[in-house]
Scaffold this motif. Structure first.
Motif, PDB file in Angstrom:
ATOM      1  N   MET A   1      72.903 -10.725  61.762  1.00  9.43           N
ATOM      2  CA  MET A   1      71.518 -11.104  61.763  1.00  9.43           C
ATOM      3  C   MET A   1      70.602  -9.891  61.927  1.00  9.43           C
ATOM      4  O   MET A   1      69.564  -9.822  61.288  1.00  9.43           O
ATOM      5  N   ARG A   2      71.011  -8.970  62.794  1.00  9.58           N
ATOM      6  CA  ARG A   2      70.201  -7.768  62.980  1.00  9.58           C
ATOM      7  C   ARG A   2      70.101  -6.953  61.691  1.00  9.58           C
ATOM      8  O   ARG A   2      69.041  -6.446  61.361  1.00  9.58           O
ATOM      9  N   ARG A   3      71.207  -6.824  61.044  1.00 11.64           N
ATOM     10  CA  ARG A   3      71.219  -6.047  59.807  1.00 11.64           C
ATOM     11  C   ARG A   3      70.334  -6.686  58.751  1.00 11.64           C
ATOM     12  O   ARG A   3      69.614  -5.998  58.031  1.00 11.64           O
ATOM     13  N   LEU A   4      70.372  -7.977  58.663  1.00 11.56           N
ATOM     14  CA  LEU A   4      69.527  -8.687  57.698  1.00 11.56           C
ATOM     15  C   LEU A   4      68.042  -8.461  58.012  1.00 11.56           C
ATOM     16  O   LEU A   4      67.229  -8.262  57.103  1.00 11.56           O
ATOM     17  N   PHE A   5      67.690  -8.466  59.286  1.00 16.98           N
ATOM     18  CA  PHE A   5      66.304  -8.199  59.696  1.00 16.98           C
ATOM     19  C   PHE A   5      65.877  -6.801  59.248  1.00 16.98           C
ATOM     20  O   PHE A   5      64.815  -6.617  58.662  1.00 16.98           O
ATOM     21  N   TRP A   6      66.712  -5.808  59.511  1.00 15.96           N
ATOM     22  CA  TRP A   6      66.357  -4.438  59.160  1.00 15.96           C
ATOM     23  C   TRP A   6      66.366  -4.213  57.649  1.00 15.96           C
ATOM     24  O   TRP A   6      65.595  -3.400  57.131  1.00 15.96           O
ATOM     25  N   VAL A   7      67.183  -4.922  56.943  1.00 17.03           N
ATOM     26  CA  VAL A   7      67.150  -4.852  55.474  1.00 17.03           C
ATOM     27  C   VAL A   7      65.818  -5.399  54.977  1.00 17.03           C
ATOM     28  O   VAL A   7      65.177  -4.842  54.085  1.00 17.03           O
ATOM     29  N   GLY A   8      65.344  -6.511  55.565  1.00 14.31           N
ATOM     30  CA  GLY A   8      64.049  -7.089  55.195  1.00 14.31           C
ATOM     31  C   GLY A   8      62.893  -6.154  55.517  1.00 14.31           C
ATOM     32  O   GLY A   8      61.964  -5.985  54.723  1.00 14.31           O
ATOM     33  N   VAL A   9      62.955  -5.511  56.694  1.00 18.03           N
ATOM     34  CA  VAL A   9      61.914  -4.540  57.076  1.00 18.03           C
ATOM     35  C   VAL A   9      61.929  -3.366  56.112  1.00 18.03           C
ATOM     36  O   VAL A   9      60.867  -2.899  55.656  1.00 18.03           O
ATOM     37  N   GLY A  10      63.093  -2.884  55.747  1.00 13.83           N
ATOM     38  CA  GLY A  10      63.196  -1.765  54.806  1.00 13.83           C
ATOM     39  C   GLY A  10      62.688  -2.131  53.429  1.00 13.83           C
ATOM     40  O   GLY A  10      61.994  -1.345  52.768  1.00 13.83           O
TER      41      GLY A  10
END
Length: 112
Positions: A1-10
């Motif tokens: 979930m964290r990785r998905l959040f940071w992918v969205g922010v990027g």
């Protein structure tokens, strides 16, 4: 979930950065520079037009003040006749130079 959040922010950051770079590239392209010059020229001509209008208005107001303060009203009562702007009698018509024609019957008011 964290990785998905940071992918969205990027991804969001990349889209925003791409849009800003696109605007900057458009602004510095020949067409963008021409638009900027045109806008600056329009603003400058508008400012000059406004300044000239204010100057003419102020000049006319000041001229009217000075005429009221300094101009002696002629015996006929028409202060504008001095400048050839008011009514003129038949014998005093402006000459070719725009000045009132000289009346040969006038006597000088003073002598040297």
């Amino acid at each position: 979930m964290r990785r998905l959040f940071w992918v969205g922010v990027g991804a969001t950051g990349a889209v925003l950065l791409a849009r800003r770079l696109e605007r900057a590239a458009r602004r510095y392209s020949p067409a963008g520079l021409a638009d900027q010059v045109e806008a600056a020229g329009g603003a400058t001509s508008s400012a000059l037009r406004d300044a000239a209008t204010r100057f003419r208005t102020a000049r006319a107001t000041r001229e009217a003040e000075l005429v009221d303060q300094l101009l002696v009203t002629p015996e006929a009562g028409d202060a504008g006749a001095v400048f050839g702007r008011g009514r003129t009698s038949g014998q005093h018509r402006p000459g070719a130079s725009g000045r009132p024609a000289e009346d040969p019957t006038d006597e000088p008011l003073y002598e040297f």
